[in-house]
Design an enzyme around this catalytic site. Structure first.
Site, PDB file in Angstrom:
ATOM      1  N   LYS A  74      18.936  36.691  93.501  1.00 44.71           N
ATOM      2  CA  LYS A  74      18.678  36.112  94.824  1.00 44.71           C
ATOM      3  C   LYS A  74      19.995  35.907  95.536  1.00 44.71           C
ATOM      4  O   LYS A  74      20.966  35.441  94.930  1.00 44.71           O
ATOM      5  CB  LYS A  74      17.991  34.746  94.617  1.00 44.71           C
ATOM      6  CG  LYS A  74      17.458  34.135  95.880  1.00 44.71           C
ATOM      7  CD  LYS A  74      16.079  34.627  96.224  1.00 44.71           C
ATOM      8  CE  LYS A  74      15.659  34.233  97.621  1.00 44.71           C
ATOM      9  NZ  LYS A  74      16.278  35.111  98.668  1.00 44.71           N
ATOM     10  N   LYS A  98      24.694  28.616  91.749  1.00 44.70           N
ATOM     11  CA  LYS A  98      23.886  27.788  92.662  1.00 44.70           C
ATOM     12  C   LYS A  98      22.425  27.737  92.198  1.00 44.70           C
ATOM     13  O   LYS A  98      21.816  26.669  92.111  1.00 44.70           O
ATOM     14  CB  LYS A  98      23.977  28.383  94.073  1.00 44.70           C
ATOM     15  CG  LYS A  98      23.526  27.458  95.181  1.00 44.70           C
ATOM     16  CD  LYS A  98      23.532  28.161  96.540  1.00 44.70           C
ATOM     17  CE  LYS A  98      24.904  28.640  96.969  1.00 44.70           C
ATOM     18  NZ  LYS A  98      24.913  29.204  98.340  1.00 44.70           N
ATOM     19  N   LYS A 110      24.392  39.201  96.050  1.00 42.14           N
ATOM     20  CA  LYS A 110      24.827  39.123  97.442  1.00 42.14           C
ATOM     21  C   LYS A 110      24.928  40.532  97.985  1.00 42.14           C
ATOM     22  O   LYS A 110      25.147  41.484  97.224  1.00 42.14           O
ATOM     23  CB  LYS A 110      26.212  38.455  97.547  1.00 42.14           C
ATOM     24  CG  LYS A 110      26.446  37.817  98.894  1.00 42.14           C
ATOM     25  CD  LYS A 110      25.746  36.479  98.971  1.00 42.14           C
ATOM     26  CE  LYS A 110      26.019  35.748 100.252  1.00 42.14           C
ATOM     27  NZ  LYS A 110      25.580  34.343 100.132  1.00 42.14           N
ATOM     28  N   THR A 194      19.225  24.828 104.972  1.00 42.75           N
ATOM     29  CA  THR A 194      20.597  24.672 104.486  1.00 42.75           C
ATOM     30  C   THR A 194      21.247  23.455 105.131  1.00 42.75           C
ATOM     31  O   THR A 194      21.859  22.619 104.460  1.00 42.75           O
ATOM     32  CB  THR A 194      21.426  25.951 104.744  1.00 42.75           C
ATOM     33  OG1 THR A 194      20.654  27.093 104.356  1.00 42.75           O
ATOM     34  CG2 THR A 194      22.725  25.924 103.972  1.00 42.75           C
ATOM     35  N   ASN A 225      23.879  28.809 111.777  1.00 40.37           N
ATOM     36  CA  ASN A 225      22.638  28.206 111.283  1.00 40.37           C
ATOM     37  C   ASN A 225      22.880  26.983 110.400  1.00 40.37           C
ATOM     38  O   ASN A 225      22.086  26.055 110.387  1.00 40.37           O
ATOM     39  CB  ASN A 225      21.832  29.273 110.526  1.00 40.37           C
ATOM     40  CG  ASN A 225      20.521  28.718 110.003  1.00 40.37           C
ATOM     41  OD1 ASN A 225      20.346  28.559 108.805  1.00 40.37           O
ATOM     42  ND2 ASN A 225      19.619  28.386 110.900  1.00 40.37           N
ATOM     43  N   SER A 353      14.239  29.094 100.207  1.00 38.32           N
ATOM     44  CA  SER A 353      13.953  30.522  99.987  1.00 38.32           C
ATOM     45  C   SER A 353      13.043  30.685  98.767  1.00 38.32           C
ATOM     46  O   SER A 353      12.108  31.496  98.773  1.00 38.32           O
ATOM     47  CB  SER A 353      15.236  31.305  99.731  1.00 38.32           C
ATOM     48  OG  SER A 353      15.827  31.740 100.929  1.00 38.32           O
TER      49      SER A 353
HETATM   50  N1  GLU Z   1      22.805  32.979 102.014  1.00 38.04           N
HETATM   51  C1  GLU Z   1      22.352  31.689 101.546  1.00 38.04           C
HETATM   52  C2  GLU Z   1      23.267  31.152 100.467  1.00 38.04           C
HETATM   53  O1  GLU Z   1      24.419  31.501 100.406  1.00 38.04           O
HETATM   54  C3  GLU Z   1      20.884  31.713 101.143  1.00 38.04           C
HETATM   55  C4  GLU Z   1      20.550  32.653 100.026  1.00 38.04           C
HETATM   56  C5  GLU Z   1      19.050  32.782  99.785  1.00 38.04           C
HETATM   57  O2  GLU Z   1      18.287  32.073 100.425  1.00 38.04           O
HETATM   58  O3  GLU Z   1      18.693  33.602  98.942  1.00 38.04           O
HETATM   59  O4  GLU Z   1      22.901  30.312  99.685  1.00 38.04           O
END
Ligand code: GLU
Length: 420
Positions: A74, A98, A110, A194, A225, A353
């Site tokens: 993810k 995370k 990513k 977030t 955002n 998410s």
């Molecule tokens: N891009 C966000 C992060 O760095 C969300 C990632 C997601 O929701 O998968 O945590």
């Protein structure tokens, strides 16, 4: 788009140093430590896009899976000129920690495309997105790797990715991305998640630091955002937002700004600068303003050994991924500044998410209240767990969060064993 300045260090080296610092505090077998220091798989794609003037331009994109141990991978997709393999690797590794910290059943990934989305027309952005989505479709899937928005991308881009993937499958596959518009299977509360998570951990950090949350002074770097939502949700809690910035500079008013007015101003003019009643400051000056909370919510490498000694905040809450270098971490800690690390502070996004993905897979949707209550519970629980471990181990919150997360991944790896 919350891109601020060129980071001064290689983000992958920073991520590795943070990982090894945590690993030093764990009884990890040598092979396990080495395994986790590598990204599992990396895809680089060079692809053409037909531009509006009829020319064809080549773009380079990436998708990296750091760890597949805890579940499907993810993580977001970033569109920025700074995107390269080392940045995507670093951000993928951060996503592993995370997700593990938040007890989400995911590994880390990513993606990114090196481009300036602000310089592309809507049609060019759609062509680029659909071609990139097709190129990485060999390694994304609702049960394999699930992208989401990040710097320079949004719900419309997720909709194009979902549609492109679905066209190739011949049926709609909403669970292949999160952060989609609600009309096609997105989740209530995801857009604000977030920033909401940042507000929740800031409130908890104020509590343990013994400062009243209402009335506290807040500086936010980055008004995308994450930063804009954190600013108005903290404002709603009675905090005084004294400065905010975007890529082109910041605005400051020690008496407090109205973040929603700043947001409207940015939507109308393309930048926060020029908001009536505020003086302008550069992004560098903004980081050093007197305040209780500093929320770096732009990109990595912003608080470094060059400016850490001049940071005046009592608490730093990392809305961005990787905004503070390891040298700066030490300087802030020596100066008694509490830092809530990225993998905790900005985890509200990936947590909702996860809720979105679960709702898509079940085709059963929850109310916004339910989403926000669950998010609140998970954020507070994770925050308290990290604080407790930090006290036990006598380490800073970042190291504690990483110790917790790395241990979860390492334990799962041990029990799964090394194949074959
Ligand atoms: N891009 C966000 C992060 O760095 C969300 C990632 C997601 O929701 O998968 O945590």
């Amino acid at each position: 788009m919350a891109v601020v300045a060129q980071p001064k260090e290689n983000p992958w080296e920073v991520a590795l140093r943070q990982f090894h610092r945590a690993a030093d505090n764990l009884p990890l077998k040598r092979g396990i430590r080495e395994f986790l220091a590598y990204p599992h798989r990396e895809l680089t794609v060079n692809f053409p896009v037909q531009m509006d003037d009829g020319s064809v331009r080549m773009f380079t994109g990436y998708r990296v899976h750091h760890s597949t141990v805890l579940g499907p991978t993810k993580g977001g997709i970033r569109y920025s000129l700074r995107v390269d393999l080392d940045e995507v690797r670093a951000l993928a590794m951060l996503m592993s920690w995370k997700c593990a910290l938040m007890h989400l059943p995911y590994g880390g990934a990513k993606g990114g495309v090196a481009c300036d989305p602000g310089q592309l027309s809507r049609g060019e952005l759609e062509h680029l997105t659909r071609r990139y989505a097709t190129e990485i479709s060999i390694i994304i899937a609702p049960d394999g790797d699930i992208p989401a928005p990040d710097v320079g991308t949004n719900d419309q881009i997720m909709a194009w990715i979902m549609d492109t993937y679905s066209m190739h499958r011949g049926h709609s596959v909403p669970a292949v991305v999160t952060g989609k518009p609600i009309s096609i299977g997105g989740s209530a509360g995801r857009r604000e998640a977030t920033g909401r998570g940042v507000m929740i951990v800031a409130r908890e950090a104020a509590r343990i630091h013994g400062i009243p949350f209402a009335g506290s002074r807040v500086v936010v770097q980055g008004f995308g955002n994450v930063g804009s939502v954190a600013a108005y949700l903290m404002h709603d809690q009675g905090c005084r937002i004294v400065a905010v910035s975007d890529v082109s500079g910041g605005i400051y008013n020690p008496a407090g700004l109205d973040p929603r007015a700043a947001l409207r101003h940015m939507q109308q003019t393309g930048r926060v600068a020029g908001l009536p009643g505020a003086e302008s400051v550069s992004n560098d000056e903004l980081l050093e303003l007197p305040c209780d909370f500093l929320v770096p919510a732009a990109i990595e490498g912003q608080i470094t050994q060059a400016n850490a000694a001049r940071i005046q905040a009592k608490i730093v809450v990392e809305g961005a991924n990787g905004p503070t270098t390891p040298e700066a971490d030490e300087i802030l800690a020596d100066r008694g500044i509490l830092l809530v690390p990225d993998i905790l502070a900005n985890a509200g996004g990936v947590t909702v998410s996860y809720f979105e993905w679960v709702q898509d897979l079940q085709a059963l949707f929850w109310s916004e209240d339910e989403i926000n209550e669950r998010l609140e519970r998970i954020m507070v629980h994770a925050f308290n767990g990290v604080v407790e471990l930090a006290r036990e181990r006598e380490v800073e919150l970042r190291t504690a969060a990483l110790i917790y997360a790395v241990k979860r991944v390492a334990d799962a790896l041990l029990i799964r064993g090394i194949y074959p």
